[in-house]
Motif scaffolding. Structure first.
Motif, PDB file in Angstrom:
ATOM      1  N   ALA A 136      18.801  -8.956  18.438  1.00 26.65           N
ATOM      2  CA  ALA A 136      19.290  -7.932  17.574  1.00 26.65           C
ATOM      3  C   ALA A 136      17.980  -7.724  16.925  1.00 26.65           C
ATOM      4  N   GLN A 137      17.086  -8.438  17.065  1.00 30.53           N
ATOM      5  CA  GLN A 137      15.701  -7.504  16.325  1.00 30.53           C
ATOM      6  C   GLN A 137      15.243  -6.038  17.117  1.00 30.53           C
ATOM      7  N   ALA A 138      14.917  -6.137  16.685  1.00 28.84           N
ATOM      8  CA  ALA A 138      14.227  -4.559  17.084  1.00 28.84           C
ATOM      9  C   ALA A 138      12.792  -4.286  18.226  1.00 28.84           C
ATOM     10  N   ASN A 139      12.011  -5.445  17.814  1.00 32.04           N
ATOM     11  CA  ASN A 139      11.004  -5.586  18.367  1.00 32.04           C
ATOM     12  C   ASN A 139      10.559  -6.758  19.340  1.00 32.04           C
ATOM     13  N   GLY A 140      12.364  -7.693  19.109  1.00 33.87           N
ATOM     14  CA  GLY A 140      12.062  -8.881  19.724  1.00 33.87           C
ATOM     15  C   GLY A 140      11.414  -9.399  21.176  1.00 33.87           C
ATOM     16  N   PHE A 141      11.123  -8.386  22.176  1.00 32.19           N
ATOM     17  CA  PHE A 141      10.913  -8.034  23.377  1.00 32.19           C
ATOM     18  C   PHE A 141       9.753  -9.419  23.463  1.00 32.19           C
ATOM     19  N   GLU A 142       8.627  -8.952  21.643  1.00 36.83           N
ATOM     20  CA  GLU A 142       8.218  -9.563  21.871  1.00 36.83           C
ATOM     21  C   GLU A 142       7.893 -11.722  21.808  1.00 36.83           C
ATOM     22  N   ASN A 143       9.221 -12.306  21.669  1.00 36.03           N
ATOM     23  CA  ASN A 143       9.228 -12.875  21.641  1.00 36.03           C
ATOM     24  C   ASN A 143      10.664 -13.904  21.849  1.00 36.03           C
ATOM     25  N   ALA A 144      11.157 -12.688  23.425  1.00 36.01           N
ATOM     26  CA  ALA A 144      12.296 -12.164  23.941  1.00 36.01           C
ATOM     27  C   ALA A 144      12.344 -14.236  24.956  1.00 36.01           C
ATOM     28  N   GLN A 145      13.729 -15.104  24.622  1.00 33.49           N
ATOM     29  CA  GLN A 145      14.189 -15.662  25.047  1.00 33.49           C
ATOM     30  C   GLN A 145      15.643 -15.684  25.431  1.00 33.49           C
ATOM     31  N   VAL A 146      15.900 -16.918  26.247  1.00 31.81           N
ATOM     32  CA  VAL A 146      17.161 -16.835  27.318  1.00 31.81           C
ATOM     33  C   VAL A 146      17.186 -18.386  27.309  1.00 31.81           C
ATOM     34  N   SER A 147      18.308 -18.979  27.189  1.00 30.86           N
ATOM     35  CA  SER A 147      18.737 -20.368  27.395  1.00 30.86           C
ATOM     36  C   SER A 147      20.117 -20.277  28.282  1.00 30.86           C
ATOM     37  N   PHE A 148      20.227 -21.234  28.589  1.00 30.41           N
ATOM     38  CA  PHE A 148      21.330 -21.414  29.455  1.00 30.41           C
ATOM     39  C   PHE A 148      21.766 -22.957  29.964  1.00 30.41           C
ATOM     40  N   ASN A 149      22.903 -23.246  29.760  1.00 32.03           N
ATOM     41  CA  ASN A 149      23.765 -23.964  30.439  1.00 32.03           C
ATOM     42  C   ASN A 149      25.008 -23.639  31.498  1.00 32.03           C
ATOM     43  N   VAL A 150      24.286 -24.601  32.648  1.00 33.50           N
ATOM     44  CA  VAL A 150      25.131 -24.641  33.822  1.00 33.50           C
ATOM     45  C   VAL A 150      26.033 -25.568  34.046  1.00 33.50           C
ATOM     46  N   THR A 151      26.641 -25.832  35.065  1.00 26.46           N
ATOM     47  CA  THR A 151      27.003 -27.341  35.387  1.00 26.46           C
ATOM     48  C   THR A 151      27.375 -27.825  36.574  1.00 26.46           C
ATOM     49  N   ALA A 152      26.945 -28.096  37.668  1.00 21.10           N
ATOM     50  CA  ALA A 152      27.253 -28.276  39.028  1.00 21.10           C
ATOM     51  C   ALA A 152      27.820 -29.492  39.176  1.00 21.10           C
ATOM     52  N   LEU A 179      23.144 -28.989  34.097  1.00 21.13           N
ATOM     53  CA  LEU A 179      21.487 -27.984  34.154  1.00 21.13           C
ATOM     54  C   LEU A 179      21.273 -27.073  32.702  1.00 21.13           C
ATOM     55  N   THR A 180      20.231 -27.298  32.329  1.00 19.35           N
ATOM     56  CA  THR A 180      20.026 -26.807  31.170  1.00 19.35           C
ATOM     57  C   THR A 180      18.829 -25.861  31.134  1.00 19.35           C
ATOM     58  N   GLY A 181      18.289 -25.204  31.242  1.00 17.95           N
ATOM     59  CA  GLY A 181      16.614 -24.617  30.672  1.00 17.95           C
ATOM     60  C   GLY A 181      16.576 -23.141  29.650  1.00 17.95           C
ATOM     61  N   ILE A 182      15.052 -22.684  29.694  1.00 13.14           N
ATOM     62  CA  ILE A 182      14.856 -21.818  28.370  1.00 13.14           C
ATOM     63  C   ILE A 182      14.509 -20.563  29.084  1.00 13.14           C
ATOM     64  N   LEU A 183      14.060 -19.953  29.328  1.00  7.05           N
ATOM     65  CA  LEU A 183      13.220 -18.857  29.883  1.00  7.05           C
ATOM     66  C   LEU A 183      12.116 -18.293  28.573  1.00  7.05           C
ATOM     67  N   SER A 184      11.257 -17.963  28.754  1.00  6.76           N
ATOM     68  CA  SER A 184      10.553 -17.748  27.700  1.00  6.76           C
ATOM     69  C   SER A 184       8.760 -17.501  27.732  1.00  6.76           C
ATOM     70  N   GLY A 185       8.473 -16.114  26.898  1.00  6.73           N
ATOM     71  CA  GLY A 185       7.175 -16.026  27.334  1.00  6.73           C
ATOM     72  C   GLY A 185       6.861 -15.096  28.681  1.00  6.73           C
ATOM     73  N   GLY A 186       5.631 -14.619  28.968  1.00  4.66           N
ATOM     74  CA  GLY A 186       5.819 -13.870  30.987  1.00  4.66           C
ATOM     75  C   GLY A 186       5.254 -14.821  31.846  1.00  4.66           C
ATOM     76  N   ALA A 187       5.822 -16.000  31.667  1.00  4.70           N
ATOM     77  CA  ALA A 187       5.527 -17.381  32.361  1.00  4.70           C
ATOM     78  C   ALA A 187       6.989 -17.413  33.273  1.00  4.70           C
ATOM     79  N   THR A 188       8.071 -17.319  32.624  1.00  2.00           N
ATOM     80  CA  THR A 188       9.301 -17.256  33.193  1.00  2.00           C
ATOM     81  C   THR A 188      10.316 -16.395  32.707  1.00  2.00           C
ATOM     82  N   LEU A 189       9.931 -15.125  31.917  1.00  5.07           N
ATOM     83  CA  LEU A 189      10.902 -14.198  31.350  1.00  5.07           C
ATOM     84  C   LEU A 189       9.630 -13.525  30.757  1.00  5.07           C
TER      85      LEU A 189
END
Length: 222
Positions: free
Chosen positions: A81-97, A141-151
């Protein structure tokens, strides 16, 4: 003058005829017995093959490997929802196998995740190392993608997110990749490269939409 007397067979001729008849019936009896024995042997052999085939079929049904069942449980991009949120963009997910096999375990060498937007790779990471999953078990299987390293999200990409958000939905695709082996007692199968593709749509608040939550992800091998 022609004689009307009926010729009389000699004793030797009658004996010869009796022997011939006896040999004929003996031959017929032997032939009948041979045919019965052959039929019995064929019946036993076919019955044996049927039983073996049935056992193999039952064993195949019980040991036939089922590919893992992957479900996406949760997915969010909190700062959407943030206009300039790309600077701190983050994605979290939860998947089950889930291993749905009754008597077969699954070895995972490792699990990698890649995030796509409009078929463009925008991030990824190794989310878990090698692990073993028992039959009839599930693994979160959970994880967070953020910053330049993973997102990797720049301003232009973020504006595309905002355009989709204004229409009520931003759709991502989470792809999980691993190499797996099936295990039965002491036997282990060869390695199979597994891919699971999970569609994840989020609403204007950045949270996963109900239509995507707990959705089963297609799984395929290459």
């Amino acid at each position: 003058m022609q004689s009307n007397e009926i010729p009389v067979h000699s004793e030797d001729e009658r004996e010869l005829k009796r022997n011939h008849t006896a040999r004929y019936y003996a031959h017929r009896v032997r032939e009948s017995l041979t045919r019965r024995v052959v039929k019995l042997i064929c019946t036993i052999f076919l019955t044996f093959l049927f039983i073996i085939g049935l056992l193999v079929f039952i064993l195949w049904l019980s040991l036939r490997p089922h590919r893992p069942r992957i479900h996406i449980r949760d997915f969010s991009m909190p700062g959407l929802a943030q206009a300039n949120g790309f600077e701190n963009a983050q994605v979290s997910f939860n998947v089950t196998a889930r291993n749905s096999n009754q008597n077969m375990g699954i070895y995972y060498d490792a699990m990698e995740v890649t995030l796509y937007y409009q078929d463009q790779n925008i991030g990824g990471a190794l989310i878990v190392g090698s692990f073993y999953e028992e039959p009839k078990n599930s693994t979160a299987l959970t994880g967070i993608l953020s910053g330049g390293a993973t997102l990797t999200v720049n301003n232009q990409r973020w504006m595309q997110f905002q355009a989709d958000r204004s229409r009520g939905e931003v759709i991502f695709r989470l792809q999980l990749t691993s190499t797996i082996r099936f295990k039965v007692v002491s036997w282990t199968s060869k390695r199979h490269k597994m891919h699971a593709s999970c569609a994840a749509g989020v609403g204007p608040d950045g949270l996963i939409l109900a239509s995507y939550r707990d959705k089963k992800c297609p799984v395929y091998f290459i």
